[in-house]
Design a protein around this motif. Structure first.
Motif, short mmCIF file in Angstrom:
data_model
loop_
_atom_site.label_atom_id
_atom_site.label_comp_id
_atom_site.label_asym_id
_atom_site.label_seq_id
_atom_site.Cartn_x
_atom_site.Cartn_y
_atom_site.Cartn_z
N ILE A 25 38.99 24.40 36.99
CA ILE A 25 38.66 25.70 36.50
C ILE A 25 40.07 26.18 36.05
CG2 ILE A 25 37.24 26.41 38.51
CD1 ILE A 25 39.58 27.80 39.93
N ASN A 26 39.92 27.36 35.29
CA ASN A 26 40.97 27.84 34.46
C ASN A 26 42.01 28.63 35.70
OD1 ASN A 26 40.08 27.26 32.30
ND2 ASN A 26 38.60 28.81 32.01
N THR A 27 43.23 28.72 35.38
CA THR A 27 44.30 29.01 36.22
C THR A 27 45.44 30.03 35.49
OG1 THR A 27 45.71 27.02 36.44
CG2 THR A 27 43.90 27.40 38.10
N THR A 28 45.60 30.89 36.18
CA THR A 28 46.79 31.70 35.82
C THR A 28 47.77 32.02 36.84
OG1 THR A 28 45.25 33.03 34.59
CG2 THR A 28 47.19 34.26 34.94
N THR A 53 28.70 23.49 31.28
CA THR A 53 29.92 23.09 32.41
C THR A 53 29.34 22.00 33.00
OG1 THR A 53 30.76 25.30 32.63
CG2 THR A 53 31.15 23.66 34.23
N ASN A 74 38.18 32.33 36.83
CA ASN A 74 39.59 31.98 36.38
C ASN A 74 40.45 32.49 37.51
OD1 ASN A 74 42.31 31.94 35.62
ND2 ASN A 74 41.90 33.27 33.49
N GLU A 90 32.71 36.33 32.89
CA GLU A 90 34.09 35.94 33.52
C GLU A 90 34.37 36.42 34.83
OE1 GLU A 90 38.68 34.48 32.25
OE2 GLU A 90 37.29 35.73 30.99
N THR A 123 33.89 21.62 30.07
CA THR A 123 32.78 22.67 29.37
C THR A 123 32.70 22.42 28.22
OG1 THR A 123 33.60 24.60 30.93
CG2 THR A 123 32.33 25.12 28.77
#
Length: 618
Positions: A130-133, A548, A114, A91, A563
């Protein structure tokens, strides 16, 4: 003494002195002024940054501090996996800190990314997938660094002033320290390259006392902090209606720099180090020893009989330099002097505003949200915001405009899971409305399947594979829609915490000789095969196969990323308590049948040759 009878020593000294390139450098008169030429460049040097080597990290952290002088800027950010062999993190956490609003175009194919950022400052152009924070409210650089350090080892940090584009490579950095410590004017090496938004300062002058129409273009590349060999690509475009100019290109840099020249005109080349041409990149030509000061280089141009220095620029150590100049046979193209006028009233940036029109579709509703503070930053005043049907107006809420429509109203059309409409914006600064066709994909009726097969015929799926066995993988979508293309970005096999992740596909390319991309199935299903290594310590018993994928319409630009994964049982050959896979069962069955047939034939043979036949009566 007659002139023809000068002593040989005196004649030699006169010849040597006449060949010294710096003899005129101290006396040359050249008043450098801004000229009408543009030089852009790509460099790995940043105002402040660091690089660290973190080879065994499962999570790799990279941090970008974006310092912008504009209220709103556009940034293209591309993240690549290196082509070098190495172990990749499972990751990647990328932290973006921006002091002004940034419209971000992100490309990170096949990377488990991320992204941590402040959604009030960073706005995506398109759907990142995509994964976001969301970043916590951190006020200082040290606070952000401390927060990021709690997430994982920091591999790189870079501060960038007004970047136009950034290329971040997820390389290992051999020879770098094990921890990141910020340094001023840091050379990020192969890990990061960026292009500044503002072109370099270009100056020129007329060399007094030199007749003719020859012009010189001088590029001086300053030394970096790392003395490593590198090649600088120099692209030169000279434009003049009167034909090819008589020109010389002077390139001066550190001794470890070589040059790759791509020019649209024939010209004299005068460089340090070695140089080659784009059309013959393998043929290196040795250069010359040139002065390393501006005055010395101006003197070198005069020694080469140039009457005009059409462009002179000094740059940090760069990988790509692009020069564009209007050259017209020795005429100096100076920049026009600024005229004192009343500054124009800044108008709405309609192009950036339209790039924010990105609706989303879910639960049978298309929704568009525009934040008022961002609209105000673009200096736009919206008088109305509607869909194609003008009766469908946006709701004016406290901090944003919200435009909503069901799939069956406001002119919305649905074709093969693609939802389409048109957004109409009326602005106070424009007499005609702005229109934009909008689309999104209705994912609710789509499902994706990931299947493992043990034969290339893809007939019977399995969730068990044996060490040393070849597996065949198929990724499919149902229902199959011709309008939508399915693309396989990356796949990996996670064998648990005690084993390295097996990378199967990276950036749509097979990883290693044991992986092969196969032809798509009849319905466009994506297929590939891989050979599972036969010996591992410790021996895995389970694994997770994940891929993915990208879903892309054929007729317009939009990407949706998903994914999908499946759990696998892994068995070792010859261990009865691990269960048997289908080929083993068939092999055992056939073997038992063959052994039984052979035993029966052997017993019949023995019986037929040993039994006693009754004697005939006398």
């Amino acid at each position: 003494m007659e002139r023809g009878t000068l002593p040989p020593v005196v004649a030699l000294l006169l010849a040597v002195c006449s060949l010294r390139p710096t003899s005129l450098a101290e006396t040359v008169h050249c008043d450098l002024q801004p000229v009408d030429a543009e030089v852009t460049y790509v460099t790995s040097r940043v105002p402040e940054g660091c690089v660290a080597q973190v080879p065994n990290a499962t999570l790799q952290v990279h941090i970008l501090f974006l310092e912008s002088s504009r209220e709103v800027s556009e940034l293209e950010l591309k993240i690549q996996k290196s082509t070098q062999n190495g172990t990749w993190p499972r990751e990647v956490l990328l932290v973006l800190s921006a002091n002004k609003n940034v419209l971000l175009r992100l490309q990170a194919p096949g990377i488990p990314l991320n992204l941590a950022f402040d959604p009030k400052m960073v706005i995506f152009q398109g759907h990142p997938g995509i994964n976001t924070t969301k970043l916590p409210p951190l006020t200082t650089k040290s606070q952000l660094l401390n927060w990021a350090d709690t997430k994982g080892p920091i591999a790189s940090v870079a501060e960038l002033n007004d970047p136009e584009s950034i290329l971040l490579r997820l390389d290992q950095a051999p020879g770098s320290p094990s921890s990141c410590s910020l340094e001023p004017l840091m050379d990020m090496g192969h890990m990061l390259e960026w292009k500044p938004l503002t072109p370099a300062s270009v100056r020129g002058c007329r060399l007094e006392g030199v007749p003719g129409h020859k012009e010189a273009h001088i590029v001086r590349v300053l030394p970096g902090t790392q003395d490593r060999p590198r090649t600088v690509t120099v692209k030169v475009e000279l434009r003049c209606a009167s034909g090819d100019p008589d020109a010389v290109l002077i390139l001066q840099g550190p001794p470890y720099v070589s040059w790759l020249i791509d020019a649209n005109h024939n010209m004299q080349i005068w460089t340090t180090g070695e140089y080659s041409f784009k059309i013959f990149p393998e043929k290196n030509i040795r250069g010359f020893v040139l002065p390393d000061t501006p005055q010395g280089l101006l003197g070198e141009a005069r020694r080469l009989n140039a009457s005009v220095v059409a462009s002179f620029v000094e740059l940090p150590l760069a990988s790509v330099v692009s020069l564009q100049a209007r050259s017209c046979g020795g005429e100096l193209q100076t920049s026009p002097a600024p005229v004192q006028t009343t500054p124009p009233k800044e108008s709405c940036n309609q192009e950036l505003l339209l790039s924010l029109i990105q609706p989303k579709c879910s639960e049978g509703v298309m929704t568009l949200v525009l934040k008022k503070d961002l609209i105000s930053t673009l200096r736009c005043t919206i008088t109305s915001l509607t869909f194609w049907d003008p009766s469908c107006q946006a709701e004016d809420r406290d901090e944003q405009f919200v435009l909503r429509s069901t799939y069956s109203s406001c002119g919305t059309e649905v074709t093969d899971n693609v939802v389409s409409n048109e957004v109409v914006i009326n602005l106070l600064s424009s007499s005609s409305p702005q229109r934009k066709k909008v689309h999104c994909i209705n994912m609710e009726g789509l499902s994706f399947q990931l299947g493992l097969y043990l034969s290339p015929h893809f007939l019977q799926a399995s969730n068990t594979i044996e060490l040393g066995q070849q597996g065949f993988v198929q990724v499919s979508m149902s229902p199959s829609i011709p309008e939508l293309m399915l693309q396989l970005d990356s796949c990996q096999l996670d064998l648990g915490p005690d084993a390295d992740t097996v990378e199967l596909i990276q950036s749509q390319v097979a990883k290693g000789s044991c992986v092969s991309l196969l032809s798509p199935g009849p319905g466009g299903d994506m297929r590939f095969s891989f050979l599972l290594r036969g010996y591992m310590v410790p021996t895995p018993t389970t694994g997770t196969l994940s891929c993915t994928i990208t879903l892309r319409p054929r007729t317009w630009s939009l990407e949706v990323h998903r994914t999908i994964s499946m759990r696998l049982n892994i068995v070792s050959p010859g261990l009865p308590d691990k269960g048997l896979v289908l080929p083993a069962v068939l092999g055992i069955t056939f073997g038992a049948f063959l052994i039984g047939a052979l035993l029966t034939a052997a017993l019949w043979y023995i019986y037929s040759h040993t039994r006693e036949y009754p004697r005939p009566p006398p």
